[in-house]
Design an enzyme around this catalytic site. Structure first.
Site, short mmCIF file in Angstrom:
data_model
loop_
_atom_site.label_atom_id
_atom_site.label_comp_id
_atom_site.label_asym_id
_atom_site.label_seq_id
_atom_site.Cartn_x
_atom_site.Cartn_y
_atom_site.Cartn_z
N GLU A 9 45.61 10.42 39.33
CA GLU A 9 46.75 9.72 39.68
C GLU A 9 47.59 9.40 38.32
O GLU A 9 48.79 9.12 38.48
CB GLU A 9 46.40 8.35 40.24
CG GLU A 9 45.73 7.33 39.46
CD GLU A 9 44.41 7.13 39.53
OE1 GLU A 9 43.79 8.37 39.47
OE2 GLU A 9 43.79 6.16 38.67
N CYS A 66 36.97 8.09 39.53
CA CYS A 66 36.34 7.43 38.59
C CYS A 66 35.35 6.48 39.09
O CYS A 66 34.36 6.79 39.38
CB CYS A 66 37.28 6.74 37.88
SG CYS A 66 36.83 6.27 36.15
N TYR A 67 35.60 4.88 39.22
CA TYR A 67 34.67 4.20 39.58
C TYR A 67 34.05 4.55 41.03
O TYR A 67 32.90 4.51 41.45
CB TYR A 67 35.16 2.63 39.65
CG TYR A 67 34.33 1.58 40.16
CD1 TYR A 67 33.32 1.01 39.43
CD2 TYR A 67 34.03 1.37 41.53
CE1 TYR A 67 32.54 -0.05 39.79
CE2 TYR A 67 33.22 0.32 41.90
CZ TYR A 67 32.37 -0.09 41.24
OH TYR A 67 31.70 -1.22 41.65
N GLY A 93 38.12 1.43 38.57
CA GLY A 93 38.20 0.06 38.18
C GLY A 93 37.41 -0.24 36.83
O GLY A 93 36.62 0.64 36.36
N HIS A 147 41.11 10.57 36.41
CA HIS A 147 42.07 9.88 36.76
C HIS A 147 43.19 10.87 37.38
O HIS A 147 44.09 11.24 36.58
CB HIS A 147 42.69 8.82 36.05
CG HIS A 147 41.84 7.55 35.91
ND1 HIS A 147 41.69 6.67 37.00
CD2 HIS A 147 40.64 7.52 35.16
CE1 HIS A 147 40.93 5.78 36.50
NE2 HIS A 147 40.22 6.24 35.47
N LYS A 178 59.14 -1.59 45.31
CA LYS A 178 60.54 -1.94 44.66
C LYS A 178 61.49 -0.72 44.80
O LYS A 178 62.63 -0.90 45.55
CB LYS A 178 60.27 -2.58 43.39
CG LYS A 178 61.62 -2.96 42.92
CD LYS A 178 61.88 -4.43 43.35
CE LYS A 178 62.91 -5.27 42.53
NZ LYS A 178 62.64 -6.57 43.04
N ASP A 190 65.32 -7.93 46.87
CA ASP A 190 64.35 -7.72 48.09
C ASP A 190 65.01 -8.60 49.12
O ASP A 190 65.08 -8.17 50.40
CB ASP A 190 63.04 -8.35 47.55
CG ASP A 190 62.34 -7.60 46.40
OD1 ASP A 190 62.85 -6.39 46.02
OD2 ASP A 190 61.65 -8.18 45.58
#
Ligand code: XMP
Length: 630
Positions: free
Chosen positions: A192, A84-85, A57, A190, A391, A247
């Site tokens: 990710e 991280c955070y 964050g 990070h 999505k 959707d």
């Protein structure tokens, strides 16, 4: 029991979403929760919750308003991974020390895993199992040195008691930590992002530590969700408003599959702002799957309400309110009793705060949380069957349900439709360019752009802007270079928020005169844009490029050049993942030129007016531009 899952606490930015979609791709369901959610202690103690991730964050743990969560997470006896955070949060809250930084560490760095943590899990030493107990399972099959992505200012100085230091980078001696007794892990980098070479492997290791069974996939979701929805729906009937977008179409098909078409009613509102032949296409493809679809033909109502209106926000409000009126009429006309449920095609990113632009939140809450709908939600009369999906997952589900590929992979289309792609003006102007600037023969004069006499919406920082686009004067045709140039100019000249380049024109010679025409959204202008949009889509499909761009708005503006015609068209292809940010779609320049020529050749205009003067390419990223022009 609910499907097993990992909970991600969203400490800000868009990191949590990225972590969640990576975990889902690894075959495990991930759910995002806000750190201050009072449900957290109860939720994490549930057996289906296998572990917890504390996301990165933008805040410093020292800031008074930095996000905090219930300390119950530390005693829940579930594995925790801080990123991280989250890494600093663990140190700060469990008795370690974080030091405020000044310069920070951004971008690629080399992680060196501590030899003690590596032990048997070194790839190089996998044959030697003698020291098995010492290896940190988080780094199983990760090389002793690898590239990781850093993005931090503060850094952990001392780890909390019970934590071992398991990794360092040249600028961060405390890049990874492990508390073997508690099964807590944390990393400063990070994992990710795709730039962290073994990030996915580390994440998978954590999921293995959590004892996940890696059985989350769309077929499984479909089977489990069918059962749940059947119970929830009981003997009721369901209706939903379909827009023709992915959707709502997938939701509709899903419900048809679960309770049968005779109990699902789809309502399709023809706003008059849809694409060419869209009404027929949507009707045809939904009826092909046996769906019961009623089209409410409200084009006249929408266009009448929009007559004479020119301000973008006002246009939006009118379209939104007309939609609600149409829905409300339907609610009262049909006298829906408790035998009916309303279904909505809300997807996962719509259901939680995304930390994106305020406006994006407003857009999303607008339709699905309108007051009348909210009332039904409060009464438990609304179901949202795909609210747990992203999505790309919705698309996979659509294909599993047998919807045609073309329908499932359609570009996103905004709720207000072409209404946010038809620019209007309540004034007229005619400007002579004495400077003889020439966008088409590309001679540079004074400012490197010609300011258009109309404004479009953009986004800079957290704020929406409403500024002039500029026509670039360059002979560059490399889209990446054009995008860079646009960014540079918009950062330098505060009067513009977009840059466009000419692709074709319907007049001879240089631009000597620019005219702005007074006009609103009317049936003729809708037809012009529908035609131009249909030409673009056709050529895009023929070139096999439809699925290489994320979205491709075509925009109409009442601006003309040298007294020729009254309208211009802008092509706006974009690449994006979630529409929060976007870059210009990297299509061959020749294809874009061909689209322009086709648009100019076909005239698009109904008899007696609306001739196209020029066609441009928008070469602005988001930010500072938005995707739609409004
Ligand atoms: P902007 O223009 O804000 O658009 O960059 C981001 C994405 O949102 C879509 N969009 C909307 N979608 N209702 C919607 O359902 C709306 O009012 C709306 N406005 C913009 C836009 O097409 C893009 O994909």
């Amino acid at each position: 029991m609910e499907h097993e899952r990992i909970i991600i606490l969203d400490f800000g930015g868009q990191y949590a979403h990225l972590i969640a979609s990576r975990i889902r791709r690894l075959g495990v369901l991930a759910e995002i929760m806000m750190p201050d959610d009072p449900e957290i202690p109860a939720k994490i103690s549930r057996p289906e919750v296998k572990g917890l991730i504390l996301s990165g964050g933008p805040q410093s743990v020292f800031a008074e308003d930095s996000p905090k969560t219930d300390p119950a997470i530390f005693s829940a006896e579930k594995p925790i991974l801080g990123i991280c955070y989250g890494h600093q949060y663990l140190a700060h809250n469990l008795g370690g020390k974080v030091a405020p930084g000044t310069t920070g560490e951004f971008g690629a760095s080399k992680l060196k895993i501590s030899p003690s943590a590596k032990a048997s899990s070194f790839v190089e030493t996998t044959e030697d199992k003698s020291d098995d107990r010492r290896g940190c399972p988080l780094f199983k099959d990760v090389p002793a040195e690898s590239i990781v992505w850093m993005n931090h200012v503060d850094a952990v100085q001392d780890f909390a008691p019970g934590f071992e230091n398991i990794g360092e980078t040249p600028h961060c001696a405390t890049a990874a930590a492990w508390n073997p007794a508690k099964n807590f892990y944390s990393v400063q980098f990070h994992l990710e992002v795709s730039h962290t070479k073994f990030g996915n492997r580390i994440l998978k290791n954590f999921l293995e530590i959590c004892g996940c069974s890696f059985d989350w996939n769309m077929q499984k979701f479909l089977d489990e969700q069918k059962q749940k929805l059947r119970e929830k729906i009981g003997d009721k009937n369901v209706f939903l408003f379909v827009s023709g977008g992915v959707d709502s179409t997938v939701t509709f098909a899903f419900l048809n599959e679960i309770i049968g078409p005779e109990r699902v009613k789809g309502l399709f509102v023809d706003t008059g702002l849809l694409r060419e032949n869209e009404v027929e296409q949507v009707e045809k493809s939904l009826r092909a799957i046996g769906a019961d679809l009623t089209t409410l033909r409200e084009a006249e109502t929408f266009l009448q309400n929009l007559a004479g209106k020119t301000d973008p926000e006002e246009k939006r409000k009118i379209i939104g309110h007309t939609f609600l009126d149409v829905q409300q009429d339907f609610f009262s006309r049909e006298k829906l009793d408790e035998k009916w449920l309303l279904a909505q095609g809300t997807i996962y990113p719509d259901t939680i705060e995304t930390g994106g632009t305020k406006n994006a939140d407003k857009i999303k809450t607008h339709h699905n949380r309108a007051p009348e709908v909210q009332k039904l939600i409060d009464q438990g009369l609304v179901i949202e069957p795909i609210a747990e999906l992203y999505k790309d997952e919705v698309r996979v589900l659509g294909e599993l349900l047998g919807l045609p590929h073309e329908l499932v992979w359609r570009h996103p289309f905004p709720g207000p439709g072409l209404g946010v792609r038809i620019l209007c003006s309540d004034t007229e102007s005619r400007e002579i360019l004495y400077d003889e600037v020439d966008a088409f023969t590309l001679q540079t004069k004074k400012k490197p752009y010609i300011k258009l006499p109309i404004k479009s919406v953009g986004v800079q920082g957290d704020f929406r802007t409403y500024k002039h686009p500029g026509i670039l004067q360059t002979n560059e045709t490399d889209i990446e270079e054009l995008e860079k140039l646009a960014t540079k100019l918009i950062n330098h000249y505060s009067e513009i928020n977009r840059c466009i380049v000419p692709l074709g024109k319907n007049f001879a010679g240089k631009i000597r005169e620019i005219s702005l025409h007074k006009t609103d959204i009317n049936p003729d202008r809708v037809k012009i844009l529908q035609r131009a949009d249909a030409i673009v889509t056709k050529l895009l499909r023929e070139a096999g490029e439809y699925e290489t761009v994320w979205q491709f708005p075509v925009v109409l503006m009442p601006v003309s050049f040298n007294g020729e015609g009254t309208e211009s068209i802008i092509l706006r292809p974009v690449d994006s993942i979630d529409a929060m940010s976007a870059s210009v779609g990297k299509l061959p320049f020749e294809l874009l030129k061909k689209m322009a020529q086709e648009i100019l050749k076909s005239r698009c205009a109904p008899q007696g007016g609306g001739e196209i003067s020029a066609v441009f390419l928008d070469c602005t990223s988001k930010p500072p531009g938005t995707i739609e022009w409004e």
